[in-house]
Motif scaffolding. Structure first.
Motif, PDB file in Angstrom:
ATOM      1  N   THR A  46       0.916  -1.286  -0.151  1.00  0.00           N
ATOM      2  CA  THR A  46       0.094  -0.105  -0.131  1.00  0.00           C
ATOM      3  C   THR A  46       0.632   1.323  -0.014  1.00  0.00           C
ATOM      4  O   THR A  46       0.518   2.234  -0.569  1.00  0.00           O
ATOM      5  N   GLN A  50       2.418   4.809  -3.051  1.00  0.00           N
ATOM      6  CA  GLN A  50       2.303   6.290  -2.714  1.00  0.00           C
ATOM      7  C   GLN A  50       3.660   6.944  -2.541  1.00  0.00           C
ATOM      8  O   GLN A  50       3.395   8.050  -2.700  1.00  0.00           O
ATOM      9  N   VAL A  81      -5.781   1.795  -1.139  1.00  0.00           N
ATOM     10  CA  VAL A  81      -4.837   3.111  -1.177  1.00  0.00           C
ATOM     11  C   VAL A  81      -5.810   4.099  -1.841  1.00  0.00           C
ATOM     12  O   VAL A  81      -5.278   5.255  -1.522  1.00  0.00           O
TER      13      VAL A  81
END
Length: 201
Positions: A46, A50, A81
């Motif tokens: 996850t 990012q 996410v």
């Protein structure tokens, strides 16, 4: 590198992988391929997408693709996410595509979907980075995708690959991405090793 302001920023910082953010981004900046090993639950699936988004790897017109071993994993991770990063996150699996070619910057997909996409875009030119998650799950689609990504790296010098797993065979992956032939040793082996970084988080 700094985290974007978000409602669950504190929770993200508490994940084990958060402390390795700078090392991950630096390794990717200085190598063509990153092999990332982290225990299940450390946050790599996850958070790494990012990290890439926040560091500019997804700036238009680029996107980042994350290949998951199953459609369920791709859609569930995209949903998770998206709660943190917003509408820049999409998913693409057979018979269920939820992404916008213009607005999606983080795309969770299956290996099979990316292989099909390569039929129309052989160099995957839309993507600056492709992440192969759970790379230890050696399905035919994953193996074919790894071979494709290696060939793309030979054509696109700015194209990056991240192979992630809790139990990755680092030596095998390093040899695969470092050189054309893995059965012999040459004087160029040290130079080839510079193409691949391996991190444990």
């Amino acid at each position: 590198f700094f985290f974007n302001e978000c409602s669950n920023c504190t929770m993200r910082r508490q994940l084990p992988i958060a402390g390795s953010r700078g090392k991950i981004l630096w390794a990717l900046e200085t190598h063509s391929t990153l092999i990332l090993v982290g225990e299940t639950g450390c946050g790599k699936s996850t958070q790494v997408p990012q990290f890439l988004y926040e560091a500019g790897w997804c700036a238009a017109p680029w996107s980042v693709a994350i290949a998951e071993p199953s459609a369920l994993a791709a859609t569930s991770l995209a949903s998770r996410v998206r709660e943190e990063a917003g509408d820049v996150v999409g998913s693409a699996v057979p018979l269920d595509e939820r992404w916008d070619p213009e607005g999606t910057r983080i795309l969770f997909a299956t290996a099979a979907w990316l292989l099909r996409a390569a039929l129309f875009d052989p160099l995957l030119a839309r993507y600056s980075v492709v992440v192969v998650d759970e790379v230890h799950e050696r399905t035919l689609a994953v193996d074919l995708l790894l071979g494709l990504l290696k060939k793309i790296q030979a054509k696109r010098t700015n194209f990056k690959v991240i192979a992630m797993s809790a139990t990755a065979d680092v030596d095998t992956l390093r040899r695969f991405f470092s050189c054309e032939k893995t059965t012999t040793t040459t004087k160029d082996d040290d130079a080839n090793d510079d193409k691949v970084a391996a991190l444990t988080v």
